[in-house]
Scaffold this motif. Structure first.
Motif, PDB file in Angstrom:
ATOM      1  N   PHE A  29      -7.463   1.663   5.686  1.00 29.44           N
ATOM      2  CA  PHE A  29      -7.678   2.105   4.287  1.00 29.44           C
ATOM      3  C   PHE A  29      -8.740   3.395   4.380  1.00 29.44           C
ATOM      4  O   PHE A  29      -8.783   4.245   3.288  1.00 29.44           O
ATOM      5  CB  PHE A  29      -8.464   0.768   3.605  1.00 29.44           C
ATOM      6  CG  PHE A  29      -7.598  -0.322   3.247  1.00 29.44           C
ATOM      7  CD1 PHE A  29      -6.633  -0.214   2.149  1.00 29.44           C
ATOM      8  CD2 PHE A  29      -7.374  -1.118   4.086  1.00 29.44           C
ATOM      9  CE1 PHE A  29      -5.811  -1.195   1.803  1.00 29.44           C
ATOM     10  CE2 PHE A  29      -6.380  -2.264   3.933  1.00 29.44           C
ATOM     11  CZ  PHE A  29      -5.542  -2.198   2.729  1.00 29.44           C
TER      12      PHE A  29
ATOM     13  N   LEU B 113       0.939  -1.277   0.003  1.00 27.96           N
ATOM     14  CA  LEU B 113       0.053   0.100   0.281  1.00 27.96           C
ATOM     15  C   LEU B 113       0.669   1.263  -0.016  1.00 27.96           C
ATOM     16  O   LEU B 113       0.482   2.240  -0.630  1.00 27.96           O
ATOM     17  CB  LEU B 113      -0.806   0.037   1.193  1.00 27.96           C
ATOM     18  CG  LEU B 113      -2.083   1.262   1.314  1.00 27.96           C
ATOM     19  CD1 LEU B 113      -2.980   1.193   0.124  1.00 27.96           C
ATOM     20  CD2 LEU B 113      -2.707   1.085   2.670  1.00 27.96           C
TER      21      LEU B 113
ATOM     22  N   LEU C 205      -6.222  -5.019  -1.690  1.00 26.85           N
ATOM     23  CA  LEU C 205      -5.440  -5.385  -0.710  1.00 26.85           C
ATOM     24  C   LEU C 205      -6.286  -5.361   0.596  1.00 26.85           C
ATOM     25  O   LEU C 205      -6.001  -5.889   1.567  1.00 26.85           O
ATOM     26  CB  LEU C 205      -4.256  -4.267  -0.489  1.00 26.85           C
ATOM     27  CG  LEU C 205      -3.185  -4.095  -1.523  1.00 26.85           C
ATOM     28  CD1 LEU C 205      -2.483  -3.089  -1.695  1.00 26.85           C
ATOM     29  CD2 LEU C 205      -2.415  -5.602  -1.607  1.00 26.85           C
TER      30      LEU C 205
ATOM     31  N   ALA D  25      -5.634  -1.346  -4.314  1.00 27.19           N
ATOM     32  CA  ALA D  25      -5.756  -0.889  -2.916  1.00 27.19           C
ATOM     33  C   ALA D  25      -6.958  -1.641  -2.392  1.00 27.19           C
ATOM     34  O   ALA D  25      -6.983  -2.137  -1.121  1.00 27.19           O
ATOM     35  CB  ALA D  25      -5.909   0.471  -2.738  1.00 27.19           C
TER      36      ALA D  25
END
Length: 293
Positions: A181, A83, A124, A121
């Motif tokens: 996130f 990330l 992830l 992302a």
């Protein structure tokens, strides 16, 4: 008190039986290596062995919990590294497209790459491990992020997966998806950059680029916390390993036989049995004339 021949015979046979039992026990200790096999062998030692066995079982479970937690933490560290690289790349793209030299065409092309970075992302964030979604908190069976609406996570604030690593001590294993996130601003910054690029809005690209830097810094803080957790788990695992060795040694001292002493006792009991058998044979085999002599 009158002692009859029958009484004497019973006593001799009882002595012979006790000698045989003592020899059998010594032989069993030699063959098994154990001094305590039943509670009747040594009630005090047997109770200690049971308590130590229970302690060893609990310690073993805590070790397994730690091993699983360390695996999850290592997986999170790998995701956070990816990330971080992703955010760095997005920031580079934002910097390049926030200048007056960039055009609508270059920004449109760059948006395609930023969209791909944002999709990655989200992937992830939905990383799966052997026991469910890595960032799902204690609801690891539910996917944290919907690719169609990634800013709406199923993970609530404060929802953490905790494990017990020692009696009464629970620790968080990995951060949940909201912390990594959303709270860091990573997904929001990526979305803002993509939107600004798609609108050919240079004034919007620059603040999105700054938000990406802030998100990167926040992710680095999560990485530092992850490293600290891994270290804590490693120290606890080492302590439990020492405890396991100490417990095993203590249990062995209670349960296992000293082979040198046991062999000496075996030889002594063999001699005692032979002597008892010989004397019993002589006494029980006496004739009337020998008895009256």
């Amino acid at each position: 008190m009158r002692i009859t021949d029958g009484t004497r015979s019973r006593e001799l046979l009882a002595n012979l039986g006790r000698s045989r039992s003592a020899l059998d026990r010594a032989q069993m200790e030699v063959s098994s290596g154990l001094r305590v096999r039943r509670a009747s062998d040594d009630p005090g030692a047997a109770l200690g062995v049971l308590k130590l066995a229970g302690s060893a079982t609990a310690t073993g479970q805590h070790r397994r919990n730690i091993d699983a937690a360390m695996s999850r933490v290592a997986s999170e560290e790998n995701v956070l590294d990816q990330l971080s690289d992703l955010l760095s790349r997005a920031r580079e793209l934002g910097v390049s497209q926030g200048t007056d030299t960039a055009s609508a065409a270059t920004r449109a092309q760059t948006r395609v790459e930023v969209d791909k970075l944002r999709e990655f992302a989200v992937q992830l964030g939905n990383t799966r491990g052997p026991d469910g979604y890595l960032f799902g908190g204690y609801r690891s069976d539910q996917r944290p992020f919907d690719p169609a609406d990634p800013l709406a996570s199923t993970v609530g604030a404060g929802e953490q997966l905790r494990v017990e690593i020692s009696p009464g001590q629970q620790v968080e294993t990995v951060h949940n998806g909201r912390e990594v996130f959303l709270d860091t601003g990573a997904l929001a910054a990526l979305g803002d950059l993509a939107a600004a690029l798609g609108a050919d809005d240079a004034e919007g690209v620059r603040p999105a680029t700054g938000a990406l830097q802030e998100a990167f810094d926040a992710v680095q803080e999560k990485l530092a916390e992850t490293g600290s957790r891994y270290g804590q788990l490693g120290l606890t695992a080492a302590r439990l390993g020492t405890l396991e060795q100490t417990t095993a040694a203590h249990r062995a001292s209670l349960e296992e036989a000293d082979m040198e002493e046991t062999l000496v006792a075996l030889a002594a009991r063999q001699s005692a049995l032979q002597a008892t058998m010989l004397s019993t044979s002589r006494i029980l085999g006496m004739t009337l004339s020998e008895y009256l002599r």
